[in-house]
Design a protein around this motif. Sequence first.
Motif, PDB file in Angstrom:
ATOM      1  N   ARG A 165      -4.046 -32.587 -19.541  1.00  0.00           N
ATOM      2  CA  ARG A 165      -4.592 -31.656 -18.549  1.00  0.00           C
ATOM      3  C   ARG A 165      -6.006 -31.217 -18.952  1.00  0.00           C
ATOM      4  NH1 ARG A 165      -0.307 -27.857 -18.309  1.00  0.00           N
ATOM      5  NH2 ARG A 165       0.812 -29.470 -17.141  1.00  0.00           N
ATOM      6  N   GLY A 166      -6.950 -31.353 -18.051  1.00  0.00           N
ATOM      7  CA  GLY A 166      -8.333 -31.071 -18.361  1.00  0.00           C
ATOM      8  C   GLY A 166      -8.619 -29.634 -18.747  1.00  0.00           C
ATOM      9  N   ALA A 167      -7.785 -28.695 -18.299  1.00  0.00           N
ATOM     10  CA  ALA A 167      -8.001 -27.281 -18.605  1.00  0.00           C
ATOM     11  C   ALA A 167      -7.634 -26.944 -20.042  1.00  0.00           C
ATOM     12  CB  ALA A 167      -7.195 -26.413 -17.639  1.00  0.00           C
ATOM     13  N   ASN A 168      -6.936 -27.843 -20.732  1.00  0.00           N
ATOM     14  CA  ASN A 168      -6.488 -27.573 -22.106  1.00  0.00           C
ATOM     15  C   ASN A 168      -7.398 -28.256 -23.126  1.00  0.00           C
ATOM     16  OD1 ASN A 168      -4.344 -26.116 -21.071  1.00  0.00           O
ATOM     17  ND2 ASN A 168      -2.914 -27.849 -21.164  1.00  0.00           N
ATOM     18  N   PRO A 169      -7.495 -27.695 -24.336  1.00  0.00           N
ATOM     19  CA  PRO A 169      -8.314 -28.310 -25.386  1.00  0.00           C
ATOM     20  C   PRO A 169      -7.872 -29.743 -25.660  1.00  0.00           C
ATOM     21  CG  PRO A 169      -7.645 -26.091 -26.024  1.00  0.00           C
ATOM     22  CD  PRO A 169      -6.881 -26.418 -24.780  1.00  0.00           C
ATOM     23  N   GLY A 170      -8.842 -30.661 -25.699  1.00  0.00           N
ATOM     24  CA  GLY A 170      -8.532 -32.059 -25.959  1.00  0.00           C
ATOM     25  C   GLY A 170      -8.071 -32.829 -24.743  1.00  0.00           C
ATOM     26  N   GLY A 171      -7.969 -32.153 -23.584  1.00  0.00           N
ATOM     27  CA  GLY A 171      -7.518 -32.822 -22.370  1.00  0.00           C
ATOM     28  C   GLY A 171      -8.591 -33.702 -21.751  1.00  0.00           C
ATOM     29  N   LEU A 172      -8.242 -34.352 -20.659  1.00  0.00           N
ATOM     30  CA  LEU A 172      -9.146 -35.269 -19.980  1.00  0.00           C
ATOM     31  C   LEU A 172      -9.840 -34.543 -18.832  1.00  0.00           C
ATOM     32  CD1 LEU A 172      -6.758 -38.366 -19.792  1.00  0.00           C
ATOM     33  CD2 LEU A 172      -8.248 -37.646 -21.682  1.00  0.00           C
ATOM     34  N   ARG A 173     -11.131 -34.586 -18.822  1.00  0.00           N
ATOM     35  CA  ARG A 173     -11.925 -33.846 -17.833  1.00  0.00           C
ATOM     36  C   ARG A 173     -11.537 -34.247 -16.408  1.00  0.00           C
ATOM     37  NH1 ARG A 173     -17.222 -31.779 -17.502  1.00  0.00           N
ATOM     38  NH2 ARG A 173     -17.226 -30.507 -15.602  1.00  0.00           N
ATOM     39  N   GLY A 174     -11.316 -33.236 -15.557  1.00  0.00           N
ATOM     40  CA  GLY A 174     -11.010 -33.485 -14.154  1.00  0.00           C
ATOM     41  C   GLY A 174      -9.555 -33.817 -13.869  1.00  0.00           C
ATOM     42  N   ILE A 175      -8.694 -33.764 -14.882  1.00  0.00           N
ATOM     43  CA  ILE A 175      -7.291 -34.138 -14.684  1.00  0.00           C
ATOM     44  C   ILE A 175      -6.416 -32.890 -14.566  1.00  0.00           C
ATOM     45  CG2 ILE A 175      -5.298 -35.361 -15.644  1.00  0.00           C
ATOM     46  CD1 ILE A 175      -7.642 -37.158 -14.804  1.00  0.00           C
ATOM     47  N   GLN A 176      -5.655 -32.827 -13.486  1.00  0.00           N
ATOM     48  CA  GLN A 176      -4.586 -31.844 -13.325  1.00  0.00           C
ATOM     49  C   GLN A 176      -3.279 -32.621 -13.416  1.00  0.00           C
ATOM     50  OE1 GLN A 176      -5.365 -30.103  -9.511  1.00  0.00           O
ATOM     51  NE2 GLN A 176      -7.121 -28.921 -10.214  1.00  0.00           N
ATOM     52  N   ALA A 177      -2.368 -32.189 -14.270  1.00  0.00           N
ATOM     53  CA  ALA A 177      -1.173 -33.001 -14.521  1.00  0.00           C
ATOM     54  C   ALA A 177       0.085 -32.147 -14.560  1.00  0.00           C
ATOM     55  CB  ALA A 177      -1.317 -33.759 -15.843  1.00  0.00           C
TER      56      ALA A 177
END
Length: 280
Positions: A165-177
């Motif tokens: 999830r992009g909102a979390n540290p280390g997540g993928l930018r632009g991804i909502q999961a």
Amino acid sequence: MASPRVGFRLAVCLLNISEARKQDIVERIAKAALRDKPGQKKTQATVLNIFSDYDYNRSVLTLAGPIETLDIAERLSHDVPDCSMFYFGYADQPLKRNLVQRRKELNWYNRSNLKVNEIKPDVGMTVSPRYGLTGIGASPYVMNCNVTIDTQDLNIGQQIASAVRGANPGGLRGIQAMAFPHEGTVEIACNVESFKDKPPSSVTEKSRQYISYYIQGEEHLYFSPISIERQIKKLAADHGVPTVGTALVGFTPERCKNLAEQAIREGCGEFWKRHKTITM
């Protein structure tokens, strides 16, 4: 998306409906998108794809046409009595709250404690028990990339969804999961959103996983579906779980533009009959 080959700007709509088991109803909805209220055919609108999931009882229709004629969301409030809607993204002016934020505000994820009488929709006076609440949003481009992992352990799926999830540290930018049980497995369902600002050049490995495209001369980027699949596969392997398939619901921006141009040039509104869902 500007399209010099067809002479106008294109818009794309992902229409999500709560029906997948009655295909005649789904196709009736698709055909309705190609006609004006009096029944006249819209020659410059097309339904590019229909993705139906029997288990979720949900279908996603990919509609495309000139911005001036793609007014399905606006007409919905006039054509369907008692419907109510909330806005998100660029449709939510001036706040531009994203879909996740709006759903949390509306208590969307807690259906057992959903108090419809306390919800004030953006369009419509009250939430009808029959029609529920419809979300309408706008963004540069969004698509869905769903990766299935071979386990029934939802907790593993939720950990993986949180990690990408992009909102979390280390997540993928632009991804909502989010993770969902699906036909005896778990599906990691990802909304893939576009953004304008480039990732830091120092993050070379991740920056190579973004794909760029242009809207009216402005560069936009998104995380590539193949890289999403690769990252989820790696995270699943850390839990001793394999992946068993990936589905791209809709198209990449480039592919969508090319197919829309082709369909409109040929006057083919029911383009979905030619095209099958892309599965990587």
